[in-house]
Design a protein around this motif. Structure first.
Motif, PDB file in Angstrom:
ATOM      1  N   THR A  78       9.830  29.189 -44.854  1.00 16.01           N
ATOM      2  CA  THR A  78       9.922  27.956 -45.636  1.00 16.01           C
ATOM      3  C   THR A  78      10.214  26.749 -44.751  1.00 16.01           C
ATOM      4  O   THR A  78       9.718  25.655 -45.006  1.00 16.01           O
ATOM      5  N   HIS A  79      11.055  26.958 -43.728  1.00 16.71           N
ATOM      6  CA  HIS A  79      11.420  25.857 -42.834  1.00 16.71           C
ATOM      7  C   HIS A  79      12.084  26.422 -41.592  1.00 16.71           C
ATOM      8  O   HIS A  79      12.307  27.626 -41.488  1.00 16.71           O
ATOM      9  N   MET A  80      12.370  25.569 -40.634  1.00 16.67           N
ATOM     10  CA  MET A  80      12.749  26.041 -39.304  1.00 16.67           C
ATOM     11  C   MET A  80      14.259  26.041 -39.074  1.00 16.67           C
ATOM     12  O   MET A  80      14.711  25.790 -37.956  1.00 16.67           O
ATOM     13  N   HIS A  81      15.038  26.404 -40.068  1.00 14.98           N
ATOM     14  CA  HIS A  81      16.479  26.547 -39.870  1.00 14.98           C
ATOM     15  C   HIS A  81      16.822  27.996 -39.496  1.00 14.98           C
ATOM     16  O   HIS A  81      16.194  28.942 -39.970  1.00 14.98           O
ATOM     17  N   TRP A  82      17.865  28.125 -38.661  1.00 15.26           N
ATOM     18  CA  TRP A  82      18.217  29.413 -38.062  1.00 15.26           C
ATOM     19  C   TRP A  82      18.382  30.528 -39.084  1.00 15.26           C
ATOM     20  O   TRP A  82      17.984  31.669 -38.834  1.00 15.26           O
ATOM     21  N   ASP A  83      18.964  30.220 -40.252  1.00 14.71           N
ATOM     22  CA  ASP A  83      19.281  31.281 -41.207  1.00 14.71           C
ATOM     23  C   ASP A  83      18.068  31.732 -42.014  1.00 14.71           C
ATOM     24  O   ASP A  83      18.171  32.654 -42.820  1.00 14.71           O
ATOM     25  N   HIS A  84      16.921  31.097 -41.791  1.00 15.02           N
ATOM     26  CA  HIS A  84      15.672  31.487 -42.468  1.00 15.02           C
ATOM     27  C   HIS A  84      14.636  32.032 -41.495  1.00 15.02           C
ATOM     28  O   HIS A  84      13.634  32.592 -41.911  1.00 15.02           O
ATOM     29  N   VAL A  85      14.868  31.836 -40.207  1.00 12.60           N
ATOM     30  CA  VAL A  85      13.851  32.105 -39.188  1.00 12.60           C
ATOM     31  C   VAL A  85      14.190  33.297 -38.296  1.00 12.60           C
ATOM     32  O   VAL A  85      13.306  34.040 -37.872  1.00 12.60           O
ATOM     33  N   GLY A 151      12.352  17.124 -47.848  1.00 13.90           N
ATOM     34  CA  GLY A 151      13.670  16.564 -48.152  1.00 13.90           C
ATOM     35  C   GLY A 151      14.733  17.238 -47.294  1.00 13.90           C
ATOM     36  O   GLY A 151      15.282  16.642 -46.369  1.00 13.90           O
ATOM     37  N   HIS A 152      14.987  18.501 -47.577  1.00 15.98           N
ATOM     38  CA  HIS A 152      15.960  19.271 -46.777  1.00 15.98           C
ATOM     39  C   HIS A 152      15.568  19.222 -45.301  1.00 15.98           C
ATOM     40  O   HIS A 152      16.405  18.964 -44.432  1.00 15.98           O
ATOM     41  N   THR A 153      14.281  19.503 -45.028  1.00 15.45           N
ATOM     42  CA  THR A 153      13.670  19.163 -43.740  1.00 15.45           C
ATOM     43  C   THR A 153      12.377  18.398 -44.063  1.00 15.45           C
ATOM     44  O   THR A 153      11.868  18.491 -45.186  1.00 15.45           O
ATOM     45  N   GLY A 172      12.981  28.192 -51.042  1.00 10.93           N
ATOM     46  CA  GLY A 172      13.728  27.997 -49.798  1.00 10.93           C
ATOM     47  C   GLY A 172      14.861  27.024 -50.041  1.00 10.93           C
ATOM     48  O   GLY A 172      15.461  26.986 -51.129  1.00 10.93           O
ATOM     49  N   ASP A 173      15.147  26.201 -49.050  1.00 10.18           N
ATOM     50  CA  ASP A 173      16.275  25.277 -49.178  1.00 10.18           C
ATOM     51  C   ASP A 173      15.888  23.951 -49.831  1.00 10.18           C
ATOM     52  O   ASP A 173      16.709  23.026 -49.881  1.00 10.18           O
ATOM     53  N   SER A 174      14.652  23.842 -50.348  1.00 11.47           N
ATOM     54  CA  SER A 174      14.356  22.657 -51.174  1.00 11.47           C
ATOM     55  C   SER A 174      15.169  22.724 -52.466  1.00 11.47           C
ATOM     56  O   SER A 174      15.487  21.689 -53.051  1.00 11.47           O
TER      57      SER A 174
HETATM   58 ZN   LIG Z   1      17.914  25.074 -44.315  1.00 10.03          ZN
END
Ligand SMILES: [Zn+2]
Length: 254
Positions: A78-85, A151-153, A172-174
């Motif tokens: 969903t996006h490039m944050h550590w806890d998702h990647v 928004g979030h990223t 995801g984090d949206s």
């Molecule tokens: Zn995130």
């Protein structure tokens, strides 16, 4: 333990780890993100890859389904944050799908940028095989559509599929949790107005399709007559290392 939501027909969605909207005020983000597996019998698609502490949980959850890490065919981020990647490296046969603009954006951040795992980003750029770039509006896998959710990223993606017993929207984090879906106001965003617009758009999609929304850090949510409902209770537990010691244990330090 967690059970699959609805089955029959197309993709069955299994939570390998259920997200939890916990927050530490002293030690940074918990990173207790949601990690879902979609299985249609031919493909086994992870929605996000979770954080490093999830490694044993991923093995256990796959084993309960009669699977191993080698059976995962695709990972969509969903996006490039550590806890998702972070765990995309542990699935030897999987193709990792990453948003083209999100990856470029993350690669331009200096090392030490909050939430960006710079070595993982570099590895996604470096790999010539088993990494696919994707864009919003694309049907990335049969019946799985990438949707812009900024928004979030800046280039965050959500994923929507109608190939399930009930349509599914992986936010995801949206949309991190029940509060954000209910109020359209968010914590931890790079652009609060964009986040609010994204949530209004995703709420419209939920209403039009009667989809279940899977947030980045909470259990599944339904929107019924404008009211947001959790599909089940959220659970988490933390403890102190000394709790594991029996009263007879010698706790003295020599
Ligand atoms: Zn995130």
């Amino acid at each position: 333990m967690a059970q699959a939501y609805e089955t029959a027909g197309h993709y069955t969605a299994h939570p390998l780890v259920e997200g939890f909207p916990g927050k530490s005020t002293t030690h940074g983000a918990f990173g207790w993100s949601s990690l879902w597996l979609l299985d249609d019998g031919a493909r086994r698609v992870l929605i996000d890859a979770g954080q490093p502490a999830y490694i044993p949980l991923i093995h256990e959850s796959l084993e309960r389904l009669g699977l191993t890490t080698a059976d995962v065919t695709d990972i969509v981020l969903t996006h490039m944050h550590w806890d998702h990647v972070a765990n995309f490296t542990m699935f030897p046969n999987a193709v990792t799908w990453v948003g083209e603009h999100e990856l470029k954006w993350a690669a331009e951040r200096p090392a030490g940028t909050q939430f960006i795992p710079d070595l993982h980003v570099q590895e996604l750029i470096r790999r010539k095989e088993r990494v696919e770039r994707m864009s919003p509006g694309q049907e990335i896998l049969p019946g799985i559509h990438a949707i812009a959710a900024p928004g979030h990223t800046p280039h965050h993606l959500a994923f929507f599929t109608e190939r399930a017993a009930r349509p599914l929207l992986f936010a995801g984090d949206s949309v991190k949790n029940i509060h954000e879906l209910a109020t359209a106001r968010v914590d931890s965003t790079m652009d609060a107005d964009a986040s609010t617009r994204t949530i209004h758009r995703l709420r419209s999609l939920l209403t039009e399709t009667s989809a279940t929304l899977l947030p980045g850090h909470d259990v599944g949510l339904n929107l019924i007559n404008g009211e947001v409902q959790r599909l089940r209770e959220q659970r988490a537990q933390i403890s102190f290392f000394a709790d594991a010691l029996s009263p007879e244990s010698d706790r003295s330090i020599g």
